[in-house]
Design a protein around this motif. Structure first.
Motif, mmCIF file in Angstrom:
data_model
loop_
_atom_site.group_PDB
_atom_site.id
_atom_site.type_symbol
_atom_site.label_atom_id
_atom_site.label_comp_id
_atom_site.label_asym_id
_atom_site.label_seq_id
_atom_site.Cartn_x
_atom_site.Cartn_y
_atom_site.Cartn_z
ATOM 1 N N GLY A 1 -80.724 -40.667 -17.392
ATOM 2 C CA GLY A 1 -79.468 -41.011 -17.942
ATOM 3 C C GLY A 1 -79.664 -41.064 -19.649
ATOM 4 N N ALA A 2 -78.551 -40.410 -20.188
ATOM 5 C CA ALA A 2 -78.451 -40.258 -21.617
ATOM 6 C C ALA A 2 -78.665 -41.620 -22.551
ATOM 7 C CB ALA A 2 -76.974 -39.835 -21.828
ATOM 8 N N LEU A 3 -78.277 -42.855 -22.043
ATOM 9 C CA LEU A 3 -78.261 -44.196 -22.732
ATOM 10 C C LEU A 3 -79.666 -44.294 -23.064
ATOM 11 C CD1 LEU A 3 -76.751 -46.591 -24.015
ATOM 12 C CD2 LEU A 3 -76.881 -47.619 -21.947
ATOM 13 N N ASN A 4 -80.557 -44.128 -22.012
ATOM 14 C CA ASN A 4 -81.993 -44.637 -22.456
ATOM 15 C C ASN A 4 -82.662 -43.573 -23.309
ATOM 16 O OD1 ASN A 4 -82.452 -46.724 -20.613
ATOM 17 N ND2 ASN A 4 -82.726 -45.913 -18.947
ATOM 18 N N SER A 5 -82.116 -42.434 -23.248
ATOM 19 C CA SER A 5 -82.451 -41.545 -24.342
ATOM 20 C C SER A 5 -82.149 -41.841 -25.648
ATOM 21 C CB SER A 5 -82.286 -39.857 -23.880
ATOM 22 O OG SER A 5 -82.737 -39.587 -22.751
ATOM 23 N N VAL A 6 -80.923 -41.991 -25.789
ATOM 24 C CA VAL A 6 -80.348 -42.429 -27.083
ATOM 25 C C VAL A 6 -81.063 -43.720 -27.689
ATOM 26 C CG1 VAL A 6 -78.020 -43.221 -28.329
ATOM 27 C CG2 VAL A 6 -77.932 -41.308 -26.669
ATOM 28 N N LEU A 7 -81.236 -44.814 -26.716
ATOM 29 C CA LEU A 7 -81.964 -46.048 -27.270
ATOM 30 C C LEU A 7 -83.451 -45.637 -27.463
ATOM 31 C CD1 LEU A 7 -80.124 -48.745 -24.902
ATOM 32 C CD2 LEU A 7 -79.465 -48.080 -27.346
ATOM 33 N N GLY A 8 -84.011 -44.578 -27.146
ATOM 34 C CA GLY A 8 -85.203 -44.484 -27.347
ATOM 35 C C GLY A 8 -86.274 -45.115 -26.319
ATOM 36 N N ARG A 9 -85.706 -45.455 -25.155
ATOM 37 C CA ARG A 9 -86.345 -46.057 -24.053
ATOM 38 C C ARG A 9 -87.114 -45.151 -23.066
ATOM 39 N NH1 ARG A 9 -85.321 -51.719 -24.158
ATOM 40 N NH2 ARG A 9 -87.265 -51.670 -22.484
ATOM 41 N N GLY A 10 -87.226 -44.016 -23.496
ATOM 42 C CA GLY A 10 -87.872 -43.095 -22.563
ATOM 43 C C GLY A 10 -89.336 -43.347 -21.762
ATOM 44 N N ALA A 11 -89.948 -44.059 -22.605
ATOM 45 C CA ALA A 11 -91.270 -44.680 -21.971
ATOM 46 C C ALA A 11 -91.052 -45.873 -21.296
ATOM 47 C CB ALA A 11 -92.577 -45.101 -23.110
ATOM 48 N N HIS A 12 -90.259 -46.719 -21.557
ATOM 49 C CA HIS A 12 -89.891 -48.079 -20.769
ATOM 50 C C HIS A 12 -88.337 -47.931 -20.465
ATOM 51 C CE1 HIS A 12 -94.012 -49.333 -21.673
ATOM 52 N NE2 HIS A 12 -93.790 -48.942 -22.912
ATOM 53 N N PRO A 13 -87.753 -47.131 -19.511
ATOM 54 C CA PRO A 13 -86.365 -47.181 -19.432
ATOM 55 C C PRO A 13 -85.898 -48.445 -18.787
ATOM 56 C CG PRO A 13 -87.623 -45.990 -17.859
ATOM 57 C CD PRO A 13 -88.526 -46.391 -18.830
ATOM 58 N N VAL A 14 -84.788 -48.617 -19.286
ATOM 59 C CA VAL A 14 -84.027 -49.768 -18.457
ATOM 60 C C VAL A 14 -83.294 -49.299 -17.318
ATOM 61 C CG1 VAL A 14 -82.070 -51.592 -18.883
ATOM 62 C CG2 VAL A 14 -83.751 -50.901 -20.797
ATOM 63 N N ASP A 15 -83.400 -50.275 -16.404
ATOM 64 C CA ASP A 15 -82.733 -49.573 -14.707
ATOM 65 C C ASP A 15 -81.369 -50.085 -14.733
ATOM 66 O OD1 ASP A 15 -82.320 -48.497 -12.491
ATOM 67 O OD2 ASP A 15 -83.925 -49.714 -11.330
ATOM 68 N N TRP A 16 -80.548 -49.487 -15.615
ATOM 69 C CA TRP A 16 -79.074 -49.912 -15.728
ATOM 70 C C TRP A 16 -78.448 -50.215 -14.546
ATOM 71 C CZ3 TRP A 16 -78.140 -51.980 -20.478
ATOM 72 C CH2 TRP A 16 -78.818 -51.310 -21.663
ATOM 73 N N LEU A 17 -78.657 -49.405 -13.585
ATOM 74 C CA LEU A 17 -78.001 -49.383 -12.379
ATOM 75 C C LEU A 17 -78.488 -50.039 -10.964
ATOM 76 C CD1 LEU A 17 -76.522 -45.677 -12.282
ATOM 77 C CD2 LEU A 17 -75.360 -47.786 -13.111
#
Length: 287
Positions: free
Chosen positions: A130-146
């Motif tokens: 997802g683009a949002l995790n990349s924009v927020l810089g959460r690539g290493a610890h991504p948020v599972d929005w869905l």
């Protein structure tokens, strides 16, 4: 009218009435009747009275979470998305620079189906790509929005609002164009500021548009289905009444009578909101 006019009118009106009865009121009445039966689509129809409704309210574990989600969806569209659409309409009505561009850009999501909006949401909110995790810089610890049941319902409501805001904006823009400018000028002469003029002069004249927006908002909130179904089949925190209807009638369960009872409950809830509001408006107009 001539005989030819009568025949033409009868044919055109008859076709419209036939389609309305066959596609809307016929299935509605059939759903009401089937809700008092047990039927899987193949075996004989068995009348069972109100047992489907008792099972829904007392033993069906998915019903109350789905009902809460639908009411939450309605509150979000009504209290967040609709006022935002009104605000954008007021701003664009001022004929600011690039108004036409902003109108087109904000209205663009309206031409998309909610299923397409759901697919776009996956591209934005997906945990892995997802683009949002990349924009927020959460690539290493991504948020599972869905996937997180505590987050995904809010994410889907935001995605649905993206489309709803543009629709409401266009409706209010059309209403604002019809407001008599002399009323605003009179309010300004009397010393009213811009906010006072809007709430005391402009907004009361938008009552017909408010009724349309309310009806559309209620219908959009209660019929929401495709946007959550394309994400995770309406499960894991995204249960809605429409999904339960689909799963029971079309899914593997094939409980058409049970699913029809759910559809009737959804219809009554939708109709209840609209009838109560319209009756209140009509009483005010009679006074």
């Amino acid at each position: 009218m001539t005989s030819r006019d009568v025949i033409t009118l009868s044919v055109l009106l008859g076709v419209a009435v036939f389609l309305d009865v066959a596609l809307i009121w016929g299935p509605t009445l059939a759903s009401v009747l089937l809700s008092f039966t047990s039927w899987d689509g193949l075996s004989p129809i068995k009348p069972i009275g109100t047992r489907n409704y008792h099972a829904i309210f007392e033993t069906y574990p998915l019903f109350w979470p789905a009902a809460r989600h639908n009411l939450l969806w309605l509150a979000f569209l009504g209290l967040v998305a609709t006022p935002l659409g009104l605000l954008l309409a007021v701003l664009l009505d001022k004929q600011i620079r690039f108004t036409r561009f902003y109108q087109s850009a904000l209205f663009l999501p309206v031409v998309l189906s909610l299923a397409i909006v759901g697919f776009i949401s996956q591209l934005v909110f997906s945990r892995d790509y997802g683009a949002l995790n990349s924009v927020l810089g959460r690539g290493a610890h991504p948020v599972d929005w869905l996937g997180d049941p505590h987050l995904n319902i809010w994410v889907m409501m935001v995605a649905a609002s993206w489309r709803h805001v543009g629709y409401v904006m266009i409706l209010y823009l059309a209403g604002l164009k019809a407001v008599d400018q002399s009323l605003k000028e009179s309010a300004a002469i009397d010393g009213a500021n811009e906010v006072q003029t809007f709430f005391r002069v402009t907004f009361p004249t938008l009552r017909p548009v408010n009724i349309i927006v309310l009806v559309i908002t209620v219908i959009e909130a209660l019929r929401a289905f495709d946007i959550v179904y394309v994400v995770n089949s309406g499960r894991n925190g995204l249960e809605l009444l429409s999904v339960l209807v689909f799963d029971n009638i079309v899914g593997e369960a094939s409980r058409i009578g049970f699913g029809s009872a759910l559809a009737v409950i959804l219809f009554v809830i939708c109709l209840g909101f609209i009838v109560v509001y319209l009756s209140r408006i009509l009483r005010q107009e009679d006074q």
